[in-house]
Structures are given as C-alpha cells and as structure tokens.
Design an enzyme around this catalytic site. Structure first.
Site, PDB file in Angstrom:
ATOM      1  N   ASP A  67       0.820  -1.208   0.000  1.00 19.94           N
ATOM      2  CA  ASP A  67       0.000   0.000   0.000  1.00 19.94           C
ATOM      3  C   ASP A  67       0.853   1.256   0.000  1.00 19.94           C
ATOM      4  O   ASP A  67       2.073   1.199   0.180  1.00 19.94           O
ATOM      5  CB  ASP A  67      -0.965   0.007   1.205  1.00 19.94           C
ATOM      6  CG  ASP A  67      -0.292  -0.405   2.508  1.00 19.94           C
ATOM      7  OD1 ASP A  67       0.951  -0.309   2.586  1.00 19.94           O
ATOM      8  OD2 ASP A  67      -0.999  -0.816   3.434  1.00 19.94           O
ATOM      9  N   ASN A 136      -7.432  -3.269  14.455  1.00 18.27           N
ATOM     10  CA  ASN A 136      -8.821  -3.537  14.030  1.00 18.27           C
ATOM     11  C   ASN A 136      -8.909  -4.729  13.073  1.00 18.27           C
ATOM     12  O   ASN A 136      -9.963  -4.974  12.495  1.00 18.27           O
ATOM     13  CB  ASN A 136      -9.424  -2.283  13.374  1.00 18.27           C
ATOM     14  CG  ASN A 136      -8.676  -1.870  12.110  1.00 18.27           C
ATOM     15  OD1 ASN A 136      -7.723  -2.524  11.701  1.00 18.27           O
ATOM     16  ND2 ASN A 136      -9.101  -0.787  11.483  1.00 18.27           N
ATOM     17  N   HIS A 138      -7.197  -5.102  10.253  1.00 19.55           N
ATOM     18  CA  HIS A 138      -6.955  -4.828   8.827  1.00 19.55           C
ATOM     19  C   HIS A 138      -5.648  -5.457   8.347  1.00 19.55           C
ATOM     20  O   HIS A 138      -4.735  -5.699   9.125  1.00 19.55           O
ATOM     21  CB  HIS A 138      -7.027  -3.326   8.515  1.00 19.55           C
ATOM     22  CG  HIS A 138      -5.845  -2.509   8.929  1.00 19.55           C
ATOM     23  ND1 HIS A 138      -5.886  -1.138   9.054  1.00 19.55           N
ATOM     24  CD2 HIS A 138      -4.570  -2.852   9.256  1.00 19.55           C
ATOM     25  CE1 HIS A 138      -4.700  -0.685   9.413  1.00 19.55           C
ATOM     26  NE2 HIS A 138      -3.885  -1.708   9.545  1.00 19.55           N
ATOM     27  N   GLU A 143      -9.709  -2.198   5.392  1.00 14.34           N
ATOM     28  CA  GLU A 143     -10.316  -1.915   6.688  1.00 14.34           C
ATOM     29  C   GLU A 143     -11.551  -2.789   6.926  1.00 14.34           C
ATOM     30  O   GLU A 143     -12.073  -3.390   5.976  1.00 14.34           O
ATOM     31  CB  GLU A 143     -10.723  -0.433   6.728  1.00 14.34           C
ATOM     32  CG  GLU A 143      -9.552   0.545   6.527  1.00 14.34           C
ATOM     33  CD  GLU A 143      -8.669   0.707   7.760  1.00 14.34           C
ATOM     34  OE1 GLU A 143      -8.579  -0.232   8.572  1.00 14.34           O
ATOM     35  OE2 GLU A 143      -8.053   1.778   7.903  1.00 14.34           O
TER      36      GLU A 143
END
Ligand code: PGA
Length: 241
Positions: A67, A136, A138, A143
C-alpha cells in the site's frame, strides 16, 4: 495456518527474515510482497544483515508493496516509498527497476491500480507476501467491512487507523485519509503469506483472525482460507490464543 510463537520481537524478526531468505535462495528471482509499519522494521534490519554477510542476494528479486498513502509524493518522508528506501532498498543490492509501489500521486487512480495488478500477474504473481495486522484486524489498508473480492484500489482509512498512524505525523490533520492498497483478492492470490504481529495491542486482532469466524469485520480472518499462511508472533501478540 501455521502459527509460530517466538520469545520476543527480535526473534520474530529473525524468523521472518530467514523465511524470506529461504524463499530467495530457492527462487532467486522471487516476487516478494512487502509491508510497511513498525512491525517489519526488525525483519528488514535482519535481511540487511543477511545481505551484508552475503547470505542473501537481491539481484534478481522483484518487489511489490502492499500500500501507499494517497496524495503524498515519493519525496515525502511519510510516504511508504521513503520508508522502504530507508529501511531496506537503500541497504541491499535490489535493482531499482524491480521495485514496484502503488503511486499515491496518480490522477487516474483506477488505471494505475489496474496496471499494478497487471504487472503482478505479468511477473507470475507474488511468491511470498509479508503482512502486518492492524489493531482492528486490517491487512494492508483493507479496513473492516472489507470487500473480499477487491483488487488494488483506493480506500478511505478508518478513524482508528488514522489515529494509529498519526504518531508519525506532526498533527493528526496531516495524516492522509485515503490510501491505495492491494485488495484482499490480490493478497489471497499470493502463493505464500507470512503475517507478523508483535505486542499486546495486536493480541485481540490475532485471536479473532485465527479463531473467529471468517467475516469482513476482521479482514485478516479471510487468511483462514489460504493454504500457505505462516503467522509469526511474539509472546504478547499470542497471549489471547
Ligand atoms: P504496525 O502496523 O506494524 O505499525 O503496527 C501494522 C498495520 O497497521 O498493518
């Protein structure tokens, strides 16, 4: 899934570096998928050490990063391009033309994301993908409430992720709110995956990814369906398993 629990961060980093070194030894022109963040920094240090001892040769290796922030150019010290140069590429003998990163300054995002996917396929796919995991759940910047079918695409970052990343910026307002990320489909198409996690703040996400139901709220849970995933943890990250 294979789960390896190491005593601490340094041992986790060494184990991951050795797995990459073995991959490159067996296939010198391996296509590696690389990750940024705090977690892989130790692994990159170990890879640099192995390179300095001539135990690994990156001459033919090709790399794709997971990313990159959107709207940040390569010279920006917060760009993942900058991170990769500082932590790995400047320290080894990789050939510049063999480094691929999503371009965060591209106006025509869709075309550049499609080109990224095409290039990965043209080079035969990713042999070994390195992943971190967010608190979380991800992976990359995929996400919660993720679309499991997505390939490389533009994503909106979650508030939790923006907060977590603000530690690298002067103010939270400077943190980009969008990024380009490989999608879950891109990641799942990798032949081998190694996921690293260190610290108590990752324990819950690891537990849910490994033992929970596969569901889009925990993007990493999809890895349960991949047939060659190795999860390398330190004791803290493994503490809820
Ligand atoms: P970290 O980030 O390595 O900085 O904890 C991992 C991630 O958010 O994927």
């Amino acid at each position: 899934m294979r789960i390896i629990v190491m005593d601490n961060y340094d041992e986790m980093s060494k184990k991951a570096a050795l797995m990459i070194a073995s991959q490159v030894m067996l296939k010198p022109n391996s296509v590696l998928g690389l990750a940024t963040g705090d977690t892989p920094i130790g692994m990159y240090k170990e890879l640099t050490k192995l390179y300095n001892k001539r135990d690994i040769d990156f001459k033919e290796v090709r790399t794709f990063n997971l990313d990159e922030y959107y709207g940040i150019n390569h010279e920006n010290h917060q760009s993942y391009y900058y991170f990769m140069n500082a932590n790995l590429f400047n320290n080894i003998n990789i050939v510049r033309e063999n480094i691929y990163m999503p371009n965060g300054m591209e106006k025509d995002v869709n075309t550049s994301c499609n080109e990224y996917e095409t290039k990965i396929k043209e080079l035969g796919g990713i042999d070994m993908q390195v992943l971190g995991i967010g608190g979380n759940g991800h992976i990359g910047f995929n996400e919660p409430n993720v679309n499991f079918e997505a390939e490389t695409h533009l994503v909106n970052l979650e508030e939790e992720t923006i907060k977590a990343n603000s530690r690298f910026f002067k103010s939270i307002n400077d943190v980009p709110v969008k990024a380009i990320s490989m999608g879950i489909k891109t990641i799942m198409n990798s032949k081998k995956i190694i996921l690293l996690a260190s610290g108590l703040n990752k324990a819950k996400a690891i537990e849910r990814a490994v033992n929970g139901k596969i569901n889009p709220n925990i993007p990493a849970s999809i890895l349960q369906l991949h047939n060659d995933v190795t999860i390398i943890l330190d004791k803290e990250a493994a503490s809820s398993l």
